[in-house]
Design a protein around this motif. Structure first.
Motif, PDB file in Angstrom:
ATOM      1  N   HIS A   1      15.240  -3.496 -16.667  1.00 53.92           N
ATOM      2  CA  HIS A   1      14.377  -3.719 -15.507  1.00 53.92           C
ATOM      3  C   HIS A   1      13.979  -2.398 -14.840  1.00 53.92           C
ATOM      4  N   ALA A   2      14.842  -1.407 -14.909  1.00 55.24           N
ATOM      5  CA  ALA A   2      14.545  -0.108 -14.289  1.00 55.24           C
ATOM      6  C   ALA A   2      13.311   0.531 -14.934  1.00 55.24           C
ATOM      7  N   ASN A   3      13.199   0.423 -16.248  1.00 54.70           N
ATOM      8  CA  ASN A   3      12.026   0.984 -16.924  1.00 54.70           C
ATOM      9  C   ASN A   3      10.747   0.319 -16.426  1.00 54.70           C
ATOM     10  N   ARG A   4      10.804  -0.978 -16.223  1.00 50.54           N
ATOM     11  CA  ARG A   4       9.622  -1.718 -15.763  1.00 50.54           C
ATOM     12  C   ARG A   4       9.286  -1.366 -14.328  1.00 50.54           C
ATOM     13  N   VAL A   5      10.298  -1.298 -13.481  1.00 49.22           N
ATOM     14  CA  VAL A   5      10.075  -0.962 -12.079  1.00 49.22           C
ATOM     15  C   VAL A   5       9.486   0.439 -11.960  1.00 49.22           C
ATOM     16  N   ASN A   6       9.965   1.364 -12.796  1.00 54.01           N
ATOM     17  CA  ASN A   6       9.433   2.739 -12.766  1.00 54.01           C
ATOM     18  C   ASN A   6       7.957   2.793 -13.124  1.00 54.01           C
ATOM     19  N   LYS A   7       7.464   1.812 -13.849  1.00 58.33           N
ATOM     20  CA  LYS A   7       6.052   1.775 -14.239  1.00 58.33           C
ATOM     21  C   LYS A   7       5.161   1.191 -13.136  1.00 58.33           C
ATOM     22  N   ILE A   8       5.750   0.625 -12.100  1.00 55.37           N
ATOM     23  CA  ILE A   8       4.964   0.001 -11.035  1.00 55.37           C
ATOM     24  C   ILE A   8       4.259   1.051 -10.173  1.00 55.37           C
ATOM     25  N   ALA A   9       4.977   2.074  -9.764  1.00 54.06           N
ATOM     26  CA  ALA A   9       4.440   3.072  -8.828  1.00 54.06           C
ATOM     27  C   ALA A   9       3.353   3.918  -9.478  1.00 54.06           C
ATOM     28  N   CYS A  10       2.335   4.217  -8.693  1.00 51.55           N
ATOM     29  CA  CYS A  10       1.300   5.156  -9.131  1.00 51.55           C
ATOM     30  C   CYS A  10       1.760   6.551  -8.733  1.00 51.55           C
ATOM     31  N   SER A  11       1.464   7.516  -9.569  1.00 49.26           N
ATOM     32  CA  SER A  11       1.895   8.881  -9.213  1.00 49.26           C
ATOM     33  C   SER A  11       0.780   9.683  -8.603  1.00 49.26           C
TER      34      SER A  11
ATOM     35  N   LYS B   1       0.828  -1.202   0.000  1.00 45.02           N
ATOM     36  CA  LYS B   1       0.000   0.000   0.000  1.00 45.02           C
ATOM     37  C   LYS B   1       0.869   1.262   0.000  1.00 45.02           C
ATOM     38  N   TYR B   2       2.145   1.127   0.309  1.00 47.44           N
ATOM     39  CA  TYR B   2       3.036   2.284   0.440  1.00 47.44           C
ATOM     40  C   TYR B   2       3.737   2.578  -0.886  1.00 47.44           C
ATOM     41  N   GLN B   3       3.792   3.844  -1.224  1.00 48.88           N
ATOM     42  CA  GLN B   3       4.287   4.296  -2.524  1.00 48.88           C
ATOM     43  C   GLN B   3       5.694   3.805  -2.851  1.00 48.88           C
ATOM     44  N   ASN B   4       6.598   3.830  -1.887  1.00 47.87           N
ATOM     45  CA  ASN B   4       7.998   3.487  -2.151  1.00 47.87           C
ATOM     46  C   ASN B   4       8.338   2.043  -1.821  1.00 47.87           C
ATOM     47  N   VAL B   5       7.323   1.218  -1.668  1.00 48.56           N
ATOM     48  CA  VAL B   5       7.541  -0.181  -1.292  1.00 48.56           C
ATOM     49  C   VAL B   5       7.236  -1.102  -2.463  1.00 48.56           C
ATOM     50  N   ARG B   6       8.097  -2.091  -2.612  1.00 48.22           N
ATOM     51  CA  ARG B   6       7.871  -3.193  -3.533  1.00 48.22           C
ATOM     52  C   ARG B   6       8.104  -4.474  -2.736  1.00 48.22           C
ATOM     53  N   GLY B   7       6.999  -5.002  -2.183  1.00 45.55           N
ATOM     54  CA  GLY B   7       7.073  -6.220  -1.388  1.00 45.55           C
ATOM     55  C   GLY B   7       6.843  -7.430  -2.265  1.00 45.55           C
ATOM     56  N   ALA B   8       7.670  -8.453  -2.079  1.00 49.56           N
ATOM     57  CA  ALA B   8       7.600  -9.652  -2.910  1.00 49.56           C
ATOM     58  C   ALA B   8       7.420 -10.898  -2.050  1.00 49.56           C
ATOM     59  N   VAL B   9       6.379 -11.669  -2.359  1.00 48.37           N
ATOM     60  CA  VAL B   9       6.181 -12.961  -1.708  1.00 48.37           C
ATOM     61  C   VAL B   9       7.217 -13.920  -2.283  1.00 48.37           C
ATOM     62  N   CYS B  10       8.018 -14.500  -1.401  1.00 45.25           N
ATOM     63  CA  CYS B  10       9.091 -15.406  -1.837  1.00 45.25           C
ATOM     64  C   CYS B  10       8.974 -16.733  -1.097  1.00 45.25           C
ATOM     65  N   TRP B  11       9.221 -17.810  -1.807  1.00 46.12           N
ATOM     66  CA  TRP B  11       9.168 -19.135  -1.198  1.00 46.12           C
ATOM     67  C   TRP B  11      10.413 -19.962  -1.510  1.00 46.12           C
ATOM     68  N   THR B  12      11.317 -19.422  -2.326  1.00 48.57           N
ATOM     69  CA  THR B  12      12.628 -20.033  -2.560  1.00 48.57           C
ATOM     70  C   THR B  12      13.667 -18.924  -2.626  1.00 48.57           C
ATOM     71  N   LYS B  13      14.923 -19.289  -2.453  1.00 50.58           N
ATOM     72  CA  LYS B  13      15.968 -18.259  -2.542  1.00 50.58           C
ATOM     73  C   LYS B  13      16.115 -17.759  -3.978  1.00 50.58           C
ATOM     74  N   GLU B  14      15.768 -18.597  -4.963  1.00 50.96           N
ATOM     75  CA  GLU B  14      15.831 -18.152  -6.354  1.00 50.96           C
ATOM     76  C   GLU B  14      14.802 -17.044  -6.614  1.00 50.96           C
ATOM     77  N   ILE B  15      13.597 -17.226  -6.084  1.00 51.70           N
ATOM     78  CA  ILE B  15      12.566 -16.194  -6.236  1.00 51.70           C
ATOM     79  C   ILE B  15      13.003 -14.917  -5.512  1.00 51.70           C
ATOM     80  N   ALA B  16      13.596 -15.072  -4.326  1.00 52.22           N
ATOM     81  CA  ALA B  16      14.071 -13.903  -3.568  1.00 52.22           C
ATOM     82  C   ALA B  16      15.129 -13.146  -4.365  1.00 52.22           C
ATOM     83  N   GLY B  17      16.038 -13.867  -4.999  1.00 49.14           N
ATOM     84  CA  GLY B  17      17.071 -13.223  -5.804  1.00 49.14           C
ATOM     85  C   GLY B  17      16.487 -12.490  -7.006  1.00 49.14           C
ATOM     86  N   LEU B  18      15.538 -13.114  -7.684  1.00 49.89           N
ATOM     87  CA  LEU B  18      14.921 -12.472  -8.845  1.00 49.89           C
ATOM     88  C   LEU B  18      14.079 -11.266  -8.439  1.00 49.89           C
TER      89      LEU B  18
END
Length: 143
Positions: free
Chosen positions: A133-143, A77-94
């Protein structure tokens, strides 16, 4: 590095093991989680971690609940947060490398404590790749 951590009643053992590892690695830890198995409401703890990361009081965050879904929904819910559900270390790394995730969301009922520790270690040790990846991440946040 400053790490904010929070958990509900599904994760006090996970939290303690992760906090011990973080401190052994020289990190400062802000603990917002419960230390008992008594039922609590996960948003109360997840909001505190989300606020810490959103306000740059913490560099990264760790949240733990049974499925990780509720804490993930809360921190995201927070603007500067990107929380990721992870269940393996590979997912955490990605999640770090491709999505620049800054909070790892751990499902205590679907991972072991050693898996959770390995995921957090990988999360901390992986850098954001940037580039395309930076271009994609920049598209995640709502302004």
């Amino acid at each position: 590095m400053n790490i904010s951590i929070g958990n509900d009643h599904a994760g006090p053992d996970y939290k303690q093991a992760i906090v011990n590892m973080l401190k052994e690695r020289g990190h400062q830890v802000t603990n917002h989680g419960t230390d008992t198995l008594d039922s609590v409401d996960y948003p109360d703890f997840a909001h505190k971690v989300g606020q810490d990361v959103d306000n740059h009081a913490a560099d990264l965050g760790v949240v733990i609940c049974g499925s990780a879904q509720g804490v993930s929904m809360t921190v995201n819910k927070y603007q500067n947060v990107r929380g990721a559900v992870c269940w393996t270390k590979e997912i955490a790394g990605l999640a770090r490398e491709h999505n620049n995730a800054n909070i790892i969301c751990i499902p205590a009922r679907f991972t072991s404590i050693p898996q959770a520790i390995a995921m957090v270690e990988t999360f901390l040790d992986t850098e954001f790749a940037g580039g395309r990846h930076a271009n994609r991440v920049n598209k995640i946040a709502c302004s």
